[in-house]
Design a protein around this motif. Sequence first.
Motif, PDB file in Angstrom:
ATOM      1  N   ASP A 187     -12.284  15.801  26.718  1.00 39.33           N
ATOM      2  CA  ASP A 187     -12.855  17.029  27.566  1.00 39.33           C
ATOM      3  C   ASP A 187     -14.198  17.653  27.444  1.00 39.33           C
ATOM      4  O   ASP A 187     -14.581  18.228  28.118  1.00 39.33           O
ATOM      5  CB  ASP A 187     -11.603  18.370  27.080  1.00 39.33           C
ATOM      6  N   GLN A 188     -14.626  17.379  26.097  1.00 38.94           N
ATOM      7  CA  GLN A 188     -16.104  17.900  25.672  1.00 38.94           C
ATOM      8  C   GLN A 188     -17.008  16.744  26.445  1.00 38.94           C
ATOM      9  O   GLN A 188     -18.254  17.117  26.647  1.00 38.94           O
ATOM     10  CB  GLN A 188     -16.444  17.568  24.157  1.00 38.94           C
ATOM     11  N   GLY A 189     -16.670  15.554  26.952  1.00 42.46           N
ATOM     12  CA  GLY A 189     -17.492  14.596  27.665  1.00 42.46           C
ATOM     13  C   GLY A 189     -17.657  13.455  26.618  1.00 42.46           C
ATOM     14  O   GLY A 189     -18.657  13.183  25.885  1.00 42.46           O
ATOM     15  N   ILE A 190     -16.882  12.266  27.073  1.00 42.01           N
ATOM     16  CA  ILE A 190     -17.269  10.969  26.359  1.00 42.01           C
ATOM     17  C   ILE A 190     -17.381   9.986  27.408  1.00 42.01           C
ATOM     18  O   ILE A 190     -16.580  10.009  28.218  1.00 42.01           O
ATOM     19  CB  ILE A 190     -15.934  10.571  25.650  1.00 42.01           C
ATOM     20  N   GLU A 191     -18.596   9.518  27.596  1.00 40.39           N
ATOM     21  CA  GLU A 191     -19.060   8.571  28.702  1.00 40.39           C
ATOM     22  C   GLU A 191     -18.450   6.996  28.400  1.00 40.39           C
ATOM     23  O   GLU A 191     -18.321   6.185  29.175  1.00 40.39           O
ATOM     24  CB  GLU A 191     -20.379   8.552  29.016  1.00 40.39           C
ATOM     25  N   VAL A 192     -18.542   6.653  26.999  1.00 41.01           N
ATOM     26  CA  VAL A 192     -18.502   5.428  26.670  1.00 41.01           C
ATOM     27  C   VAL A 192     -17.523   5.209  25.476  1.00 41.01           C
ATOM     28  O   VAL A 192     -17.814   5.961  24.477  1.00 41.01           O
ATOM     29  CB  VAL A 192     -19.868   4.784  26.088  1.00 41.01           C
ATOM     30  N   VAL A 193     -16.538   4.380  25.457  1.00 44.10           N
ATOM     31  CA  VAL A 193     -15.567   3.856  24.343  1.00 44.10           C
ATOM     32  C   VAL A 193     -16.159   2.630  23.968  1.00 44.10           C
ATOM     33  O   VAL A 193     -16.001   1.379  24.666  1.00 44.10           O
ATOM     34  CB  VAL A 193     -14.453   3.901  24.742  1.00 44.10           C
TER      35      VAL A 193
END
Length: 319
Positions: free
Chosen positions: A200-206
């Motif tokens: 929800d805070q913003g993760i673009e890559v795992v």
Amino acid sequence: MNAAVVHAFDAPPRYTTFADPVAAEGEKLVTVTAAALHPIVKSLANGSHYGSTSELPFIPGVDGVGRLEDGTRVFFGVARAPYGTFAERALAASWMCLPLPDGLEDATAAGIANPAMSSWAALTVRAKFVAGESVLILGATGVSGQLSIQIAKRLGARRVVAAGRNPEALAKLTEFGADAVISLEQEPAALVAAFRAEFDQGIEVVLDYLWGAPAEAALQAIAKKGLKTASTRVRFVQIGSSAGANISLPAATLRSSGLELLGSGFGSASLSQLSQSITEFFQAAAKQPFQFSLKTAPLSEVEALWGEKEQGTRLVFLP
């Protein structure tokens, strides 16, 4: 020559003699000075890796550091079977003999290249990472995970979230640059909630070194509910499977989110791309060293040390 030799997939290699390699066209003969025991080396040696040829006997080891016949110090790999790098001498593809910067010692270069390449290639080649994006790392407490935190930060990550099981190792990950940590030793619902708060805070890559249940929890957290939610792009890069070879993936997860599933490894990234990733990493490491723990041992001790657990330190053999 002396070498570690795999005679059976269910037994550790033995230190013995093996026929000297002879370089063919397109190959270089290398006098080996250091070669590391990476997880892929073990899985190839026990026949479980997809790259295993199932042919015996052979010398294990996928890469190393040594000197060419003209004295050039190189990092090398891509040996022709049955020759690996756990030997006094090895073969290498000519294009995979990379001159080493003076600031990198042999054992360090041999130990760090493979784990570093896993995240450097995953970020730069597969995810097309852009500075300012945020990264979640599943399996951040191991050698590769610790390096991936540092590499993501070095490449300009806005925020790095590190997930792992070992509580002592997890507590130290902020020292490597992690902005937040998530314990995988939680009830499934709590783990999904912790992941969802980060997405929800913003993760673009795992970057996923685990697969199995941790990956399922992260993917569940990416999934959206309702028909009016806006989905952001999330590149989920699968690198390792130490927590399980398979997962259950509901179709709705893909349809309801901006999820993109990618793999990073031999096959999904070309050998030239992997070679370029290692070169770029070495250049970065020579300018500013990365935190990295290693242990060296004589190659003659390979049988006794083969089963040791890594626990944040990479074992490097010296022929």
